[in-house]
Structure formats: C-alpha cells, structure tokens
Design a protein around this motif. Structure first.
Motif, short mmCIF file in Angstrom:
data_model
loop_
_atom_site.label_atom_id
_atom_site.label_comp_id
_atom_site.label_asym_id
_atom_site.label_seq_id
_atom_site.Cartn_x
_atom_site.Cartn_y
_atom_site.Cartn_z
N GLU A 8 151.41 93.76 74.17
CA GLU A 8 151.47 92.87 75.32
C GLU A 8 150.40 93.16 76.38
O GLU A 8 149.72 92.25 76.84
CB GLU A 8 152.86 92.88 75.94
N PRO A 9 150.18 94.45 76.75
CA PRO A 9 149.12 94.71 77.73
C PRO A 9 147.72 94.32 77.22
O PRO A 9 146.88 93.89 78.01
CB PRO A 9 149.20 96.22 77.96
N VAL A 10 147.51 94.44 75.93
CA VAL A 10 146.21 94.06 75.36
C VAL A 10 146.02 92.55 75.52
O VAL A 10 144.95 92.09 75.94
CB VAL A 10 146.13 94.46 73.87
N TYR A 11 147.06 91.78 75.20
CA TYR A 11 146.98 90.32 75.34
C TYR A 11 146.81 89.93 76.81
O TYR A 11 146.04 89.04 77.14
CB TYR A 11 148.23 89.65 74.77
N ARG A 12 147.53 90.60 77.67
CA ARG A 12 147.44 90.31 79.09
C ARG A 12 146.03 90.58 79.61
O ARG A 12 145.45 89.77 80.34
CB ARG A 12 148.47 91.13 79.87
N ASP A 13 145.47 91.73 79.22
CA ASP A 13 144.11 92.06 79.64
C ASP A 13 143.09 91.06 79.09
O ASP A 13 142.14 90.69 79.78
CB ASP A 13 143.73 93.48 79.20
N ALA A 14 143.29 90.62 77.85
CA ALA A 14 142.38 89.63 77.26
C ALA A 14 142.45 88.32 78.03
O ALA A 14 141.43 87.66 78.25
CB ALA A 14 142.73 89.41 75.79
N ALA A 15 143.65 87.94 78.48
CA ALA A 15 143.80 86.71 79.27
C ALA A 15 143.13 86.88 80.63
O ALA A 15 142.42 85.98 81.09
CB ALA A 15 145.28 86.36 79.43
N ARG A 16 143.32 88.01 81.27
CA ARG A 16 142.68 88.26 82.57
C ARG A 16 141.17 88.26 82.47
O ARG A 16 140.47 87.84 83.39
CB ARG A 16 143.18 89.58 83.15
N GLY A 18 139.50 86.50 80.47
CA GLY A 18 139.02 85.16 80.12
C GLY A 18 138.73 84.97 78.65
O GLY A 18 138.12 83.97 78.26
N TYR A 19 139.17 85.90 77.80
CA TYR A 19 138.92 85.77 76.36
C TYR A 19 139.95 84.88 75.67
O TYR A 19 139.67 84.34 74.60
CB TYR A 19 138.91 87.14 75.69
N VAL A 20 141.13 84.77 76.24
CA VAL A 20 142.18 83.90 75.71
C VAL A 20 142.89 83.23 76.88
O VAL A 20 142.83 83.70 78.02
CB VAL A 20 143.23 84.68 74.87
N THR A 21 143.56 82.13 76.58
CA THR A 21 144.45 81.51 77.55
C THR A 21 145.86 81.53 76.96
O THR A 21 146.02 81.42 75.75
CB THR A 21 144.04 80.06 77.87
N ALA A 22 146.83 81.70 77.82
CA ALA A 22 148.22 81.71 77.38
C ALA A 22 148.80 80.32 77.55
O ALA A 22 148.67 79.71 78.60
CB ALA A 22 149.01 82.71 78.21
N GLU A 23 149.40 79.84 76.48
CA GLU A 23 150.07 78.53 76.49
C GLU A 23 151.46 78.74 75.91
O GLU A 23 151.64 78.70 74.70
CB GLU A 23 149.28 77.52 75.67
N THR A 30 139.21 81.50 74.01
CA THR A 30 138.24 80.74 74.80
C THR A 30 136.85 80.86 74.15
O THR A 30 136.66 81.65 73.22
CB THR A 30 138.17 81.26 76.24
N ASP A 31 135.89 80.10 74.67
CA ASP A 31 134.52 80.23 74.18
C ASP A 31 134.01 81.66 74.38
O ASP A 31 133.35 82.22 73.50
CB ASP A 31 133.59 79.25 74.89
N SER A 32 134.33 82.25 75.52
CA SER A 32 133.94 83.63 75.78
C SER A 32 134.60 84.58 74.78
O SER A 32 133.96 85.52 74.29
CB SER A 32 134.32 84.01 77.21
N GLY A 33 135.85 84.33 74.46
CA GLY A 33 136.56 85.14 73.47
C GLY A 33 135.93 85.02 72.10
O GLY A 33 135.81 86.00 71.35
N THR A 34 135.51 83.81 71.75
CA THR A 34 134.84 83.59 70.47
C THR A 34 133.53 84.36 70.41
O THR A 34 133.21 85.00 69.40
CB THR A 34 134.59 82.09 70.24
#
Length: 89
Positions: A8-16, A18-23, A30-34
């Motif tokens: 969970e912290p890894v996913y949260r950090d990735a969202a912060r 800008g690499y992923v968005t949570a839906e 995201t494009d940056s995550g790609t």
C-alpha cells in the motif's frame, strides 16, 4: 503473496509522484509512469545483458526470448494479486 499492508505505501507513493492515478480500487498508469516503467525495463535489460553468459541483446532471438520470459513473469505476478489495495490517493 506480498501483504497489502506492505504494498500500500508503494502504491500511495507512486500516486503522489504522479506515476499512477487511483480510481476506486484500481490504479491506472500515467504517461509519466509509463516512461518510468520503460526506463526501468531498459536498465534491467542492460544489467541482464552484462551478467548473462552466452546472451546478447544484439541477437533478436535472445531479445525475443527475454521479452517472452518477462511477459510471463509479469502475467504471473498480476494473477497472484487478485486483490488490489484500496487507499485514498
């Protein structure tokens, strides 16, 4: 299986970052995550190329074999994670 509490912290950090968005319970890259994922793949492929004997990324057959192996491992990891973490972005 890695416990959700560990991931969970890894996913949260990735969202912060800008690499992923949570839906809801889903994460969307995201494009940056790609771009970061591609960078990660290039670095690891280079590392493997340097450390594997009788292996060359200049050989299309070797590259194709590694691509298939990585796709298989990624698919197995996704299959193992039937539950997705839920968090507030």
């Amino acid at each position: 299986m890695v416990p959700v509490g560990v991931l969970e912290p890894v996913y949260r950090d990735a969202a912060r970052a800008g690499y992923v968005t949570a839906e809801g319970d889903w994460l969307r890259q995201t494009d940056s995550g790609t771009q970061q994922a591609e960078r990660f793949r290039r670095v690891w492929r280079g590392r493997l190329d340097r450390h594997l004997e009788d292996w060359s990324f200049d050989d299309p057959a070797d590259k194709a074999l590694l691509d298939r192996a990585l796709d298989k491992v990624a698919g197995e990891l996704l299959d193992e994670q039937s539950r997705r973490p839920t968090f507030a972005g």
